[in-house]
Design an enzyme around this catalytic site. Sequence first.
Site, mmCIF file in Angstrom:
data_model
loop_
_atom_site.group_PDB
_atom_site.id
_atom_site.type_symbol
_atom_site.label_atom_id
_atom_site.label_comp_id
_atom_site.label_asym_id
_atom_site.label_seq_id
_atom_site.Cartn_x
_atom_site.Cartn_y
_atom_site.Cartn_z
ATOM 1 N N LYS A 174 48.031 30.599 60.150
ATOM 2 C CA LYS A 174 47.152 30.144 59.059
ATOM 3 C C LYS A 174 47.274 31.030 57.810
ATOM 4 O O LYS A 174 47.302 30.532 56.685
ATOM 5 C CB LYS A 174 45.708 30.166 59.561
ATOM 6 C CG LYS A 174 44.748 29.425 58.697
ATOM 7 C CD LYS A 174 44.704 27.980 59.090
ATOM 8 C CE LYS A 174 43.731 27.185 58.291
ATOM 9 N NZ LYS A 174 43.686 25.799 58.766
ATOM 10 N N CYS A 211 49.941 48.380 76.233
ATOM 11 C CA CYS A 211 48.911 48.334 77.278
ATOM 12 C C CYS A 211 49.513 47.823 78.609
ATOM 13 O O CYS A 211 50.315 48.519 79.210
ATOM 14 C CB CYS A 211 47.730 47.499 76.795
ATOM 15 S SG CYS A 211 46.262 47.733 77.791
ATOM 16 N N TYR A 212 49.175 46.601 79.027
ATOM 17 C CA TYR A 212 49.767 46.082 80.276
ATOM 18 C C TYR A 212 51.293 46.139 80.193
ATOM 19 O O TYR A 212 51.971 46.451 81.179
ATOM 20 C CB TYR A 212 49.304 44.637 80.513
ATOM 21 C CG TYR A 212 49.906 44.002 81.758
ATOM 22 C CD1 TYR A 212 49.333 44.222 83.010
ATOM 23 C CD2 TYR A 212 51.039 43.192 81.680
ATOM 24 C CE1 TYR A 212 49.873 43.647 84.151
ATOM 25 C CE2 TYR A 212 51.584 42.611 82.817
ATOM 26 C CZ TYR A 212 50.996 42.843 84.052
ATOM 27 O OH TYR A 212 51.534 42.282 85.178
ATOM 28 N N GLU A 234 48.281 46.798 67.011
ATOM 29 C CA GLU A 234 48.076 45.558 66.241
ATOM 30 C C GLU A 234 46.642 45.374 65.760
ATOM 31 O O GLU A 234 46.362 44.548 64.899
ATOM 32 C CB GLU A 234 48.509 44.347 67.096
ATOM 33 C CG GLU A 234 47.612 43.988 68.284
ATOM 34 C CD GLU A 234 47.874 44.806 69.544
ATOM 35 O OE1 GLU A 234 48.491 45.888 69.440
ATOM 36 O OE2 GLU A 234 47.449 44.391 70.636
ATOM 37 N N HIS A 271 46.393 49.837 71.248
ATOM 38 C CA HIS A 271 46.816 48.611 70.556
ATOM 39 C C HIS A 271 47.105 48.857 69.079
ATOM 40 O O HIS A 271 46.167 48.912 68.273
ATOM 41 C CB HIS A 271 45.719 47.537 70.696
ATOM 42 C CG HIS A 271 45.580 47.039 72.092
ATOM 43 N ND1 HIS A 271 46.248 45.937 72.557
ATOM 44 C CD2 HIS A 271 44.856 47.510 73.136
ATOM 45 C CE1 HIS A 271 45.939 45.742 73.828
ATOM 46 N NE2 HIS A 271 45.097 46.681 74.207
ATOM 47 N N ASP A 318 45.994 22.875 55.656
ATOM 48 C CA ASP A 318 47.281 22.638 56.332
ATOM 49 C C ASP A 318 47.978 21.386 55.805
ATOM 50 O O ASP A 318 49.150 21.428 55.432
ATOM 51 C CB ASP A 318 47.085 22.516 57.855
ATOM 52 C CG ASP A 318 46.486 23.773 58.457
ATOM 53 O OD1 ASP A 318 46.547 24.822 57.799
ATOM 54 O OD2 ASP A 318 45.943 23.708 59.569
ATOM 55 N N GLY A 329 47.457 42.477 78.784
ATOM 56 C CA GLY A 329 47.039 41.367 79.633
ATOM 57 C C GLY A 329 45.965 41.815 80.587
ATOM 58 O O GLY A 329 45.785 43.018 80.808
#
Length: 517
Positions: free
Chosen positions: A373, A85-86, A176, A174, A232, A58
């Site tokens: 998605k 991180c944060y 991710e 990170h 979608d 963040g």
Amino acid sequence: MSNKESNLILIIDFGSQYTQLIARRVRESGVYSIVKSNYISKNEFSKLKPKGIILSGGPESVSSTKIHKLSGFILESGIPILGICYGMQLITHYFKGKVSLSTKKEFGHSTFKITKSSKLFNSLNKKIKLKVWMSHSDKVSKLPVGFENLGSSDNTKIAAISDPIRKIYGLQFHPEVTHTDFGAQIINNYLYKICNCKKTWTTKNIINETIENIRNKIKDKKVILALSGGVDSTVVAALLHKAISKQLTCIFIDTGMMRKYEVDEVKKNISQKLKIKLITIDACKIFFSKLKNITSPEKKRKVIGETFIRIFEKEAKKLKDIQFLAQGTIYPDIIESSSKNSKSDVIKSHHNVGGLPKNMNLKLVEPIKSLFKDEVRKIGKSLKIPMGLINRHPFPGPGLAVRIIGDITSDKVKILQEVDHIFIEELKKNNLYNKISQALAVFLPIKSVGVMGDQRQYNYVVALRAVKTVDFMTASVSEIPYNILNKISTRIVNEVEGVARVVFDITSKPPGTIEWE
Ligand code: XMP
């Protein structure tokens, strides 16, 4: 208990641009994950029964007065926690370690060295340095009691921490982000070695569970779906068809603002390939007359939304005994519309429908509202929806109306349809389409001088735009080789009557939005 509930990772969002990415990576590893704000109530938290908690990064600093807090009932729940991180700094702050401003900030690539073995780094070689992605200006300068240092980076001595007894872990980098070496392995280790999750979040399970939920909800009632032709709503149609077959009717409204051949393709895909009951309404005349002389982008959207819903209502009323309205809302719509750190989720009204039909008393069914998605695409593939449709770039609900600057006429739409068709066809031919997140053409209401053969001409200008993005909130310009741009431009000017000049948009987002209007 469904596989979702028994096997859930809760992600607490502190406003990182990567929060959704964390959720997607966890799901890609086979575990269901959801994102909640740090204000999640004790009651909601207890009901979720997560197997693990991930605290996102963040923009705040834990030393600031505006610190985004997290309640002790989460941090001391005994459920494994991974702070990124944060999130790691927050853990340090809460458990009385020290976080201070880094003299050397780290944004971008860095290297990380494991200094202590841990379940988090299971099967990673201690000797190698990992390339990692960093984005921080604060660092942990003193470990809290009970915690140990697991590794260091170029500029940060304490770049990974753990308290293995309380099962609390922290990473300054990170995992991710794809730029981080072995990021997926680290997330896998957290899920399977630390949280003891089971791999239940698979396409097959998602489809089976969704179909079961639809059947339980709809029973013998009837459903209508406003089909946009995009991935979608097509996946929703296919899922509903599989679950309740003949109880579903799809309504497709041709607004006149579609791309070349799109209306025929929708009919072919839905009626012929997927064998779903489809009513197509040709409403082009109404839309053109309602949009006449309207130049404001927001007014265009409003008029299209309202006209769409009135026509939809009228057609739906002709069908008897409908109780449910299906929508293709997906998870990012829900996360993005729930403001950061707010206490509740507010659901965004569906772009394509522009609000629910009034006075119809329909209940909502949103079968893919917990999916990202890429998950929707995987389901679509598994349900045999044509790949051309699954990999199609997003197209806005108001269609070409927001890609024609100024007022809309059928001649301008025709010109833009031809330009768009050539642009996309060339991108596909040159294997660029799937490397671009969204490509589009814009009609500009200005005329420019040109020469064709020996003839002077005075005709319109069109702009081409191609962007790369992960989440469509920010985007960079896709680089298209000049020789291909050149070919596209030549084809457009030669083949589309009314166009004298082609320009390429090199604005990133921000400051420019992806669409021009
Ligand atoms: P912007 O232009 O805001 O676009 O950078 C971000 C993404 O949203 C799409 N978009 C829309 N989609 N109705 C839609 O269904 C709309 O009114 C609308 N406006 C923008 C845009 O195509 C891009 O993918």
